[in-house]
Design a protein around this motif. Structure first.
Motif, short mmCIF file in Angstrom:
data_model
loop_
_atom_site.label_atom_id
_atom_site.label_comp_id
_atom_site.label_asym_id
_atom_site.label_seq_id
_atom_site.Cartn_x
_atom_site.Cartn_y
_atom_site.Cartn_z
N GLY A 139 0.80 -1.23 0.00
CA GLY A 139 0.00 0.00 0.00
C GLY A 139 0.83 1.27 0.00
O GLY A 139 0.35 2.33 -0.42
N TYR A 140 2.08 1.18 0.45
CA TYR A 140 2.96 2.36 0.46
C TYR A 140 3.23 2.88 -0.95
O TYR A 140 3.61 4.04 -1.13
CB TYR A 140 4.28 2.04 1.17
CG TYR A 140 5.03 0.84 0.63
CD1 TYR A 140 5.93 0.97 -0.42
CD2 TYR A 140 4.80 -0.42 1.16
CE1 TYR A 140 6.60 -0.14 -0.92
CE2 TYR A 140 5.47 -1.53 0.68
CZ TYR A 140 6.37 -1.39 -0.37
OH TYR A 140 7.04 -2.48 -0.87
N LEU A 141 3.02 2.04 -1.96
CA LEU A 141 3.23 2.49 -3.34
C LEU A 141 2.18 3.49 -3.78
O LEU A 141 2.33 4.13 -4.84
CB LEU A 141 3.22 1.28 -4.29
CG LEU A 141 4.41 0.32 -4.16
CD1 LEU A 141 4.22 -0.87 -5.08
CD2 LEU A 141 5.72 1.02 -4.46
N ALA A 142 1.11 3.66 -3.01
CA ALA A 142 0.13 4.69 -3.33
C ALA A 142 0.78 6.07 -3.38
O ALA A 142 0.37 6.93 -4.17
CB ALA A 142 -1.00 4.68 -2.30
N VAL A 143 1.80 6.30 -2.54
CA VAL A 143 2.50 7.59 -2.54
C VAL A 143 3.11 7.84 -3.91
O VAL A 143 3.02 8.95 -4.45
CB VAL A 143 3.57 7.63 -1.45
CG1 VAL A 143 4.47 8.85 -1.60
CG2 VAL A 143 2.92 7.63 -0.07
N GLY A 192 2.60 11.75 10.56
CA GLY A 192 3.67 11.15 9.79
C GLY A 192 3.61 11.29 8.28
O GLY A 192 4.62 11.61 7.64
N PRO A 193 2.43 11.07 7.62
CA PRO A 193 2.39 11.13 6.16
C PRO A 193 2.70 12.50 5.56
O PRO A 193 2.85 12.60 4.34
CB PRO A 193 0.94 10.71 5.84
CG PRO A 193 0.53 9.86 7.00
CD PRO A 193 1.19 10.51 8.19
N SER A 194 2.81 13.53 6.38
CA SER A 194 3.17 14.84 5.85
C SER A 194 4.53 14.84 5.18
O SER A 194 4.85 15.76 4.43
CB SER A 194 3.15 15.89 6.97
OG SER A 194 1.83 16.18 7.38
N TRP A 195 5.34 13.79 5.42
CA TRP A 195 6.65 13.74 4.76
C TRP A 195 6.50 13.80 3.24
O TRP A 195 7.30 14.46 2.55
CB TRP A 195 7.42 12.47 5.14
CG TRP A 195 6.89 11.21 4.55
CD1 TRP A 195 6.02 10.33 5.12
CD2 TRP A 195 7.20 10.67 3.25
NE1 TRP A 195 5.76 9.28 4.28
CE2 TRP A 195 6.47 9.46 3.12
CE3 TRP A 195 8.01 11.09 2.21
CZ2 TRP A 195 6.54 8.68 1.97
CZ3 TRP A 195 8.06 10.30 1.05
CH2 TRP A 195 7.34 9.12 0.95
N SER A 196 5.48 13.13 2.70
CA SER A 196 5.32 13.12 1.24
C SER A 196 4.88 14.49 0.72
O SER A 196 5.23 14.87 -0.40
CB SER A 196 4.31 12.05 0.83
OG SER A 196 3.03 12.31 1.35
N LEU A 197 4.13 15.23 1.54
CA LEU A 197 3.75 16.58 1.14
C LEU A 197 4.96 17.52 1.20
O LEU A 197 5.05 18.48 0.42
CB LEU A 197 2.63 17.09 2.05
CG LEU A 197 1.36 16.24 2.03
CD1 LEU A 197 0.36 16.75 3.06
CD2 LEU A 197 0.75 16.22 0.65
N PHE A 198 5.89 17.25 2.10
CA PHE A 198 7.15 17.99 2.14
C PHE A 198 7.90 17.82 0.81
O PHE A 198 8.36 18.81 0.22
CB PHE A 198 7.99 17.49 3.30
CG PHE A 198 9.36 18.10 3.41
CD1 PHE A 198 9.53 19.37 3.95
CD2 PHE A 198 10.48 17.41 2.96
CE1 PHE A 198 10.81 19.94 4.05
CE2 PHE A 198 11.75 17.97 3.06
CZ PHE A 198 11.90 19.24 3.60
N PHE A 199 7.98 16.60 0.33
CA PHE A 199 8.63 16.37 -0.96
C PHE A 199 7.79 16.94 -2.10
O PHE A 199 8.33 17.38 -3.12
CB PHE A 199 8.89 14.88 -1.17
CG PHE A 199 10.09 14.37 -0.41
CD1 PHE A 199 11.38 14.68 -0.83
CD2 PHE A 199 9.94 13.60 0.73
CE1 PHE A 199 12.48 14.23 -0.13
CE2 PHE A 199 11.04 13.14 1.44
CZ PHE A 199 12.32 13.46 1.01
#
Length: 389
Positions: free
Chosen positions: A56-60, A161-168
């Protein structure tokens, strides 16, 4: 992760809208929440393999390619011509940042509900929680080990935690505005090819040592490299697709893509038994080849009736708020699992279902009562008015 759905005020009067991409983004967001439920069971059991929706992490990575496609489609022919860099950045901040702030606030509230303690039971001072909240609201990531990294497991944004992807995602937007949008199609294709080689190397040789490409959530060197590659390749690939997109005739595009995503995410984790990571090979094939094809199919498809259009619109509207605010509820769920020593879905499915539905309801309330009104106000106050005809 950013939005697939672009505000109607942005360009709906000049360009058609890809409703099916909205719907696919919503499907991926719903699958992410499901994945995080099983991640909680793994975490409570001491780090066992995540089951059922293993990948499911591949959704990112799928979110990033959707984002690149839509941003390229929306802004390539306007940025630097009819739109300034300043207005581009304001538009992106208005679209993304209100929900980032809300996610941080909900994260602080749930952390306090847990008793303001790290996973090992260490008590955290209220001042450090407030500092973590302030940093999260201004999108300043935490370095592992600093006192305001309040959960104690190295997350960039320990309150959500998932805000890391928004940082990128923010980094990708900045790079797009400063130079990527200036590249010719040929130069962009070369860049995409180079990034694809580096991403394949990172996955195939398990550079992180995790046995998977689920990196980017912390600020050590390998995670920052991996997170950058996870964003840059699909982000630029999406832009390349938007520049050379030619729709094809296909029926049932939404259902085809949704089923393929579900099946890919449910493929069991593949153990590494040699110099080449078989799990990394699967991940690389998904990101480099299958996801671009799915975006192409989704952009080619059309909704066929009012009901399907409404469903795709709802899924698109809810996708970003759901991703942005669901994880603080997961922290509470994880703590409950640990406290009660519950490790299987069969033991917890009623509570898990409540968490799942509650996450969707919370996201919808945040969308309608906070995000949309705040974005309307910010747009009215800070974006330039169109001259009267």
């Amino acid at each position: 992760m950013s939005e697939t759905r672009i505000s109607a005020a942005a360009f709906a009067d000049t360009k058609p809208h890809y409703e099916l991409l909205d719907g696919l983004r919503g499907v991926a967001a719903l699958l992410v929440v499901f994945y995080h439920i099983f991640e909680g069971l793994s975490f409570a059991a001491g780090g066992t393999l995540i089951t059922t929706i293993n990948h499911g992490y591949l959704a990112v990575d799928f979110f990033f390619i959707l984002s690149g496609f839509v941003i390229g489609y929306a802004y390539d022919d306007r940025l630097g011509k009819t739109m300034s860099l300043g207005n581009f950045f304001k538009r992106r901040l208005i679209r993304l940042h209100p929900m980032i702030v809300m996610g941080a606030v909900i994260g602080a509230v749930t952390f306090c509900i847990q008793g303001s303690v790290q996973w090992d039971g260490t008590k955290i001072a209220t001042s450090m929680v407030m500092l973590a909240l302030l940093c999260a609201m201004f999108f300043i990531p935490a370095v592992p080990g600093v006192r305001y990294e309040v959960r104690g497991n190295g997350e960039m944004f320990p309150l959500n935690g998932p805000s890391w992807s928004l940082f990128f995602e923010y980094i990708g937007n900045i790079l797009y505005a400063l130079f990527i949008h200036r590249l010719s199609k040929k130069a962009l294709a070369v860049l995409v090819g180079m990034l694809g080689v580096f991403l394949a190397w990172f996955a195939l040789f398990d550079v992180s040592g995790y046995g998977m490409i689920g990196v980017g959530w912390t600020l050590d060197s390998v995670n920052f490299l991996g997170g950058s590659l996870r964003m840059l390749f699909p982000f630029t690939m999406g832009m390349l697709l938007s520049r050379d997109f030619r729709p094809m005739q296909i029926r049932g595009a939404f259902w085809i893509c949704s089923v393929v995503l579900l099946l890919l995410f449910c493929v069991p984790y593949i153990e590494n038994n040699g110099p080449i990571s078989l799990n990394g090979l699967f991940e690389a094939v998904c990101i480099l080849f299958i996801f671009p094809i799915l975006v192409w199919i989704g952009a080619s498809g059309k909704t066929t009736d009012k009901r399907s259009t409404q469903i795709c619109k709802f899924l698109g509207d809810i996708s970003f708020p759901l991703y942005a605010v669901h994880y603080p509820l997961m922290y509470l769920f994880y703590a409950w699992l640990i406290d009660n020593k519950l490790y299987t879905f069969g033991e917890v499915w009623p509570t898990a279902l409540m968490v799942y539905i509650g996450s969707i309801l919370l996201a919808y309330l945040c969308l309608k009562c906070y995000d949309e009104p705040v974005r309307r106000w910010l747009t009215k106050k800070f974006m330039p008015k169109k001259p009267a005809a």
